[in-house]
Scaffold this motif. Sequence first.
Motif, PDB file in Angstrom:
ATOM      1  N   TYR A   1       0.875  -1.312  -0.009  1.00 55.41           N
ATOM      2  CA  TYR A   1      -0.094  -0.001   0.093  1.00 55.41           C
ATOM      3  C   TYR A   1       0.838   1.285  -0.013  1.00 55.41           C
ATOM      4  O   TYR A   1       0.669   2.046  -0.712  1.00 55.41           O
ATOM      5  CB  TYR A   1      -0.847   0.005   1.271  1.00 55.41           C
ATOM      6  CG  TYR A   1      -1.664   1.192   1.483  1.00 55.41           C
ATOM      7  CD1 TYR A   1      -3.030   1.457   0.427  1.00 55.41           C
ATOM      8  CD2 TYR A   1      -1.535   2.325   2.249  1.00 55.41           C
ATOM      9  CE1 TYR A   1      -3.767   2.573   0.572  1.00 55.41           C
ATOM     10  CE2 TYR A   1      -2.146   3.267   2.175  1.00 55.41           C
ATOM     11  CZ  TYR A   1      -3.361   3.666   1.350  1.00 55.41           C
ATOM     12  OH  TYR A   1      -4.191   4.670   1.674  1.00 55.41           O
TER      13      TYR A   1
ATOM     14  N   SER B   1     -10.758   6.791   6.948  1.00 54.24           N
ATOM     15  CA  SER B   1     -12.241   7.392   7.126  1.00 54.24           C
ATOM     16  C   SER B   1     -12.910   6.014   7.100  1.00 54.24           C
ATOM     17  O   SER B   1     -13.782   5.706   8.088  1.00 54.24           O
ATOM     18  CB  SER B   1     -12.721   8.138   6.310  1.00 54.24           C
ATOM     19  OG  SER B   1     -12.210   9.623   6.146  1.00 54.24           O
ATOM     20  N   ARG B   2     -12.706   5.162   6.325  1.00 54.73           N
ATOM     21  CA  ARG B   2     -13.439   3.984   6.117  1.00 54.73           C
ATOM     22  C   ARG B   2     -13.307   2.966   7.364  1.00 54.73           C
ATOM     23  O   ARG B   2     -13.958   2.565   7.830  1.00 54.73           O
ATOM     24  CB  ARG B   2     -12.960   3.030   4.601  1.00 54.73           C
ATOM     25  CG  ARG B   2     -14.065   1.922   4.647  1.00 54.73           C
ATOM     26  CD  ARG B   2     -13.839   1.160   3.386  1.00 54.73           C
ATOM     27  NE  ARG B   2     -12.309   0.733   3.627  1.00 54.73           N
ATOM     28  CZ  ARG B   2     -11.743  -0.313   3.972  1.00 54.73           C
ATOM     29  NH1 ARG B   2     -12.616  -0.890   4.764  1.00 54.73           N
ATOM     30  NH2 ARG B   2     -10.623  -0.544   3.842  1.00 54.73           N
TER      31      ARG B   2
ATOM     32  N   ARG C   1     -14.852   4.357  10.361  1.00 58.75           N
ATOM     33  CA  ARG C   1     -16.258   4.014  10.436  1.00 58.75           C
ATOM     34  C   ARG C   1     -16.548   2.642  10.644  1.00 58.75           C
ATOM     35  O   ARG C   1     -17.372   2.244  11.607  1.00 58.75           O
ATOM     36  CB  ARG C   1     -16.828   4.335   8.793  1.00 58.75           C
ATOM     37  CG  ARG C   1     -16.987   5.752   8.722  1.00 58.75           C
ATOM     38  CD  ARG C   1     -18.253   5.993   7.359  1.00 58.75           C
ATOM     39  NE  ARG C   1     -17.526   5.279   6.254  1.00 58.75           N
ATOM     40  CZ  ARG C   1     -16.754   5.761   5.248  1.00 58.75           C
ATOM     41  NH1 ARG C   1     -16.275   7.088   5.627  1.00 58.75           N
ATOM     42  NH2 ARG C   1     -16.095   5.289   4.263  1.00 58.75           N
TER      43      ARG C   1
ATOM     44  N   VAL D   1      -6.145   3.643  -2.979  1.00 60.98           N
ATOM     45  CA  VAL D   1      -6.857   4.590  -2.745  1.00 60.98           C
ATOM     46  C   VAL D   1      -6.316   5.618  -1.852  1.00 60.98           C
ATOM     47  O   VAL D   1      -5.225   5.099  -1.126  1.00 60.98           O
ATOM     48  CB  VAL D   1      -8.404   4.105  -1.735  1.00 60.98           C
ATOM     49  CG1 VAL D   1      -8.838   3.022  -2.741  1.00 60.98           C
ATOM     50  CG2 VAL D   1      -7.846   3.652  -0.453  1.00 60.98           C
ATOM     51  N   SER D   2      -6.606   7.210  -1.693  1.00 57.91           N
ATOM     52  CA  SER D   2      -6.031   7.965  -0.960  1.00 57.91           C
ATOM     53  C   SER D   2      -5.857   7.542   0.632  1.00 57.91           C
ATOM     54  O   SER D   2      -6.985   6.611   1.082  1.00 57.91           O
ATOM     55  CB  SER D   2      -6.749   9.302  -0.989  1.00 57.91           C
ATOM     56  OG  SER D   2      -7.957   9.102  -0.366  1.00 57.91           O
ATOM     57  N   SER D   3      -4.959   7.913   1.260  1.00 56.30           N
ATOM     58  CA  SER D   3      -4.943   7.579   2.692  1.00 56.30           C
ATOM     59  C   SER D   3      -6.220   8.074   3.508  1.00 56.30           C
ATOM     60  O   SER D   3      -6.726   7.494   4.451  1.00 56.30           O
ATOM     61  CB  SER D   3      -3.646   8.283   3.465  1.00 56.30           C
ATOM     62  OG  SER D   3      -3.419   9.600   3.249  1.00 56.30           O
ATOM     63  N   GLU D   4      -6.901   9.312   3.223  1.00 57.22           N
ATOM     64  CA  GLU D   4      -7.762   9.913   3.632  1.00 57.22           C
ATOM     65  C   GLU D   4      -9.140   8.892   3.649  1.00 57.22           C
ATOM     66  O   GLU D   4      -9.740   8.834   4.451  1.00 57.22           O
ATOM     67  CB  GLU D   4      -8.125  11.266   3.163  1.00 57.22           C
ATOM     68  CG  GLU D   4      -6.994  12.480   3.625  1.00 57.22           C
ATOM     69  CD  GLU D   4      -5.891  12.368   2.631  1.00 57.22           C
ATOM     70  OE1 GLU D   4      -6.157  11.447   1.782  1.00 57.22           O
ATOM     71  OE2 GLU D   4      -4.969  13.188   2.702  1.00 57.22           O
ATOM     72  N   GLU D   5      -9.293   8.400   2.402  1.00 59.35           N
ATOM     73  CA  GLU D   5     -10.374   7.605   2.287  1.00 59.35           C
ATOM     74  C   GLU D   5     -10.201   6.203   3.199  1.00 59.35           C
ATOM     75  O   GLU D   5     -11.196   5.753   3.576  1.00 59.35           O
ATOM     76  CB  GLU D   5     -10.460   7.333   0.594  1.00 59.35           C
ATOM     77  CG  GLU D   5     -11.725   6.358   0.407  1.00 59.35           C
ATOM     78  CD  GLU D   5     -11.681   5.954  -1.220  1.00 59.35           C
ATOM     79  OE1 GLU D   5     -12.257   5.093  -1.431  1.00 59.35           O
ATOM     80  OE2 GLU D   5     -10.840   6.901  -1.812  1.00 59.35           O
ATOM     81  N   LEU D   6      -9.027   5.809   2.892  1.00 59.31           N
ATOM     82  CA  LEU D   6      -8.833   4.518   3.748  1.00 59.31           C
ATOM     83  C   LEU D   6      -9.055   4.777   5.197  1.00 59.31           C
ATOM     84  O   LEU D   6      -9.663   3.973   5.898  1.00 59.31           O
ATOM     85  CB  LEU D   6      -7.592   4.117   3.528  1.00 59.31           C
ATOM     86  CG  LEU D   6      -6.957   2.768   4.453  1.00 59.31           C
ATOM     87  CD1 LEU D   6      -7.904   1.334   3.759  1.00 59.31           C
ATOM     88  CD2 LEU D   6      -5.487   2.509   4.023  1.00 59.31           C
TER      89      LEU D   6
ATOM     90  N   GLY E   1     -10.366  -2.669   0.842  1.00 58.08           N
ATOM     91  CA  GLY E   1     -10.786  -1.409   0.312  1.00 58.08           C
ATOM     92  C   GLY E   1      -9.683  -0.486   0.369  1.00 58.08           C
ATOM     93  O   GLY E   1      -9.869   0.944   0.037  1.00 58.08           O
TER      94      GLY E   1
END
Length: 268
Positions: A21, A79-80, A83, A72-77, A57
Motif C-alpha cells: 500500500y 475514514s473507512r 467507520r 485509494v487515498s490515505s484519507e479515504e482509507l 478497500g
Amino acid sequence: MRDSVKALADLGFTNLEAEIYAFLLQESPATGYRIAQAIGKPAANTYKAIQTLEQKGAVIVEDGASRMCRAVSSEELLSRLTREFEIKRSSAQSTLSALNHPSVDERIYQIRSRDQVFQRAREMLGEVQQVGLGVLPGRFVQELAEDLLAATTRGVDVALKSDQAIRIEGVDVVQEAAGSRARTTFHLVTDAEQILLAAFDDSGALLNAVWTRSPMLAVAHHEGLANELCLAAVAERIDEGAGQKRLTRALSSLRPSSATSGFAKLKA
C-alpha cells in the motif's frame, strides 16, 4: 516509508500489505509483478496480499488483462477504517454490556499503566452521582477537565485540592503550596464508593497506583479527604481575613456527609 509501514501494521495490516500500500501511494498505478520487484518480495505472496488489500478497500484493481493496481487515498482509507471500527465498537459494547453484572468486590487492584489510571478516573467521574473529592496535581488538570465539568453539570458536588489554581465551572478548589507533598500524588474518591490512588515521579511517570470498591476503605478515604479539604478551605479563608459567616459556609459546604451512598453500603 518504514514509519508508514509500522503505522499501517498498527492498524491491522500485515507488513507485506503495508509495504504494498505504501508503495502504491507513491507509484500508482502498477502491476502486481512490478510491485513485487520494487519491494523485493515473491510474486505469489504479493498477488495474494493485493487481493486482501482489495477486499479491505485499500487498493482498486483494473478490470482488464494488465490488472493495474492503484491505492485509494490515505484519507479515504482511514475514514473507512474509522467507520468500520465505530460499527464494531458499538456492536461489542451492546453485546458486552449485557454480560455486565457488577458484584460486591472489596479487593484492592494494582494499576500498572499511566493511561489506565486516567481511564479509571474518567470512568469514576462518569459514574459518580453525588460527590467527588480529590487531590489533583495541576499538571494533570487537562487530562480530566472535561470529565470534571460533565460531573458538575449533572449536579455532582466536586471539591479538589491542587498545587495550581483550577478554574472549572462548578468545581470547588483549595490550593495548596507547590511542593508541599513529598511526591506527586493523585487521589480520587467518588460517592464514598470507589478510591483511586496513584503516585508519579517528577517526570509524570507512574510509580504505583491502586483502585478499590471496598466500602470500609472508600468511606474512610472519603471522610479523610473531606476533612482535609475542609481544614484547608478554612485555613485559606482565615488567611484572607474571612469572618465567621464565611468560615461557617466553608465548613458546611465541605463537611463530610453520611448521606453519601457509600455510607449506606458500608452499613448494609
